[in-house]
Design an enzyme around this catalytic site. Structure first.
Site, PDB file in Angstrom:
ATOM      1  N   TYR A  59       8.500  76.096  -4.329  1.00 46.88           N
ATOM      2  CA  TYR A  59       8.339  76.372  -2.899  1.00 46.88           C
ATOM      3  C   TYR A  59       8.025  77.855  -2.750  1.00 46.88           C
ATOM      4  CZ  TYR A  59       9.560  76.445   2.124  1.00 46.88           C
ATOM      5  OH  TYR A  59       9.556  76.593   3.487  1.00 46.88           O
TER       6      TYR A  59
ATOM      7  N   LYS B 142       4.931  73.516  -3.027  1.00 45.35           N
ATOM      8  CA  LYS B 142       4.916  73.518  -1.564  1.00 45.35           C
ATOM      9  C   LYS B 142       4.448  74.897  -1.128  1.00 45.35           C
ATOM     10  CE  LYS B 142       7.872  73.256   2.541  1.00 45.35           C
ATOM     11  NZ  LYS B 142       9.265  73.197   3.052  1.00 45.35           N
TER      12      LYS B 142
END
Length: 299
Positions: free
Chosen positions: A142, A170
């Protein structure tokens, strides 16, 4: 039975980073979490991220995190991916959470760039590698430098992609040029972590979303994705533009605050926030109602 993944879509395509419902007195609301999870999967989500920062992970305990993973798995784990957020700014703590999530039955892990410490790229590489080595679960990175202070540079992403269990990223970096190069060079499954850029990221190779606005417009996100996959660019743009008031309104202030307010307006489980997050003011709530209505969400 767990959902079926593919190398290109290891966690499905449409995922929501789920808030953590609390009771009126601030305790974990496991029944509410199960009801919200079922609602989101019924609305078109392939997966849910629990214990992410949208789930107020900095203010939930290890015990609560384990309870939440097990509860959501019980509710929807046979028909949706349940991804456990395990990232912290302490690698040892993240490893502990990763092992707990694996033991609880999570299908995968989300690990955010360590925040506040501002480590070097080598520090990031070692942090993510140690976490990925700690379990047998697939890992989604992320990348959100606006909150963590440090981006995962393209070269680091390419190195990390060599790990057999680091399979996805992400992307909340907001840099389409950097994303283009990283998608091309790393081969990671790319998920938009910035709702305003869902369609642009699809256009350069992303496979799906890990969304916040999915709490209120999952069917529309699914329709946008399907239009893109079908090659109907005009339809995808039409849906994207219709959702602009939602994309804007849900992030006028802190996203967890607006999401929980929106869920309360819709009669869905949410509950209060834990400090330092606070409830929306009256004027903020009125503006949110206008934004939701402009984006087609009927209260």
């Amino acid at each position: 039975m767990a959902p079926t993944s593919t190398p290109t879509t290891p966690f499905g395509r449409v995922l929501t980073a789920m808030v953590t419902p609390f009771t009126a007195d601030g305790a974990l609301d496991l029944d509410g979490a199960q009801r919200l999870a079922a609602h989101l999967v019924d609305a078109g989500n392939d997966g849910l991220v629990v214990n992410g920062t949208t789930g107020e992970s900095p203010t939930t305990s290890n015990v609560e995190k384990g309870q939440l993973v097990r509860a959501v798995l019980e509710a929807v784990g046979d028909r949706a991916f349940v991804i456990a957020g395990v990232g912290t700014n302490d690698t040892r703590h993240s490893v502990e959470l990763a092992r707990q999530a694996e033991q609880a039955g999570a299908h995968g892990l989300l690990t955010v760039t360590p925040y506040y410490s501002k480590p070097s790229q080598e520090g990031l590489y070692q942090n993510f590698t140690v976490i990925a080595d700690a379990t047998g679960l697939p890992v989604m990175l992320y990348d959100i430098p606006g909150r963590s202070g440090v981006p995962i540079e393209t070269e680091t992403l390419v190195r990390l992609a060599e790990h057999p269990r680091i399979v996805a990223n992400k992307d909340a970096k907001g840099d389409l040029g950097a994303a283009s190069w990283a998608i091309a060079r790393s081969g990671l499954a790319w998920y938009s972590g910035d709702d305003m850029l869902n369609l642009p990221l699809l256009s350069i190779g992303a496979v799906g979303f890990v969304s916040v606005v999915g709490h209120v417009v999952s069917p529309e996100l699914r329709a946008l994705l399907q239009a893109h996959l079908a090659g109907d660019t005009a339809k995808a743009i039409e849906i994207h533009q219709s959702l602009l008031p939602i994309f804007t309104g849900m992030f006028r202030t802190q996203g967890v605050m607006t999401t929980k307010a929106a869920l309360e307006l819709l009669g869905l489980p949410a509950g209060p926030l834990r400090l330092p997050l606070v409830e929306l003011s009256g004027s903020e709530t009125e503006q949110l109602k206008k934004d939701l209505a402009a984006g087609g969400v009927h209260l």
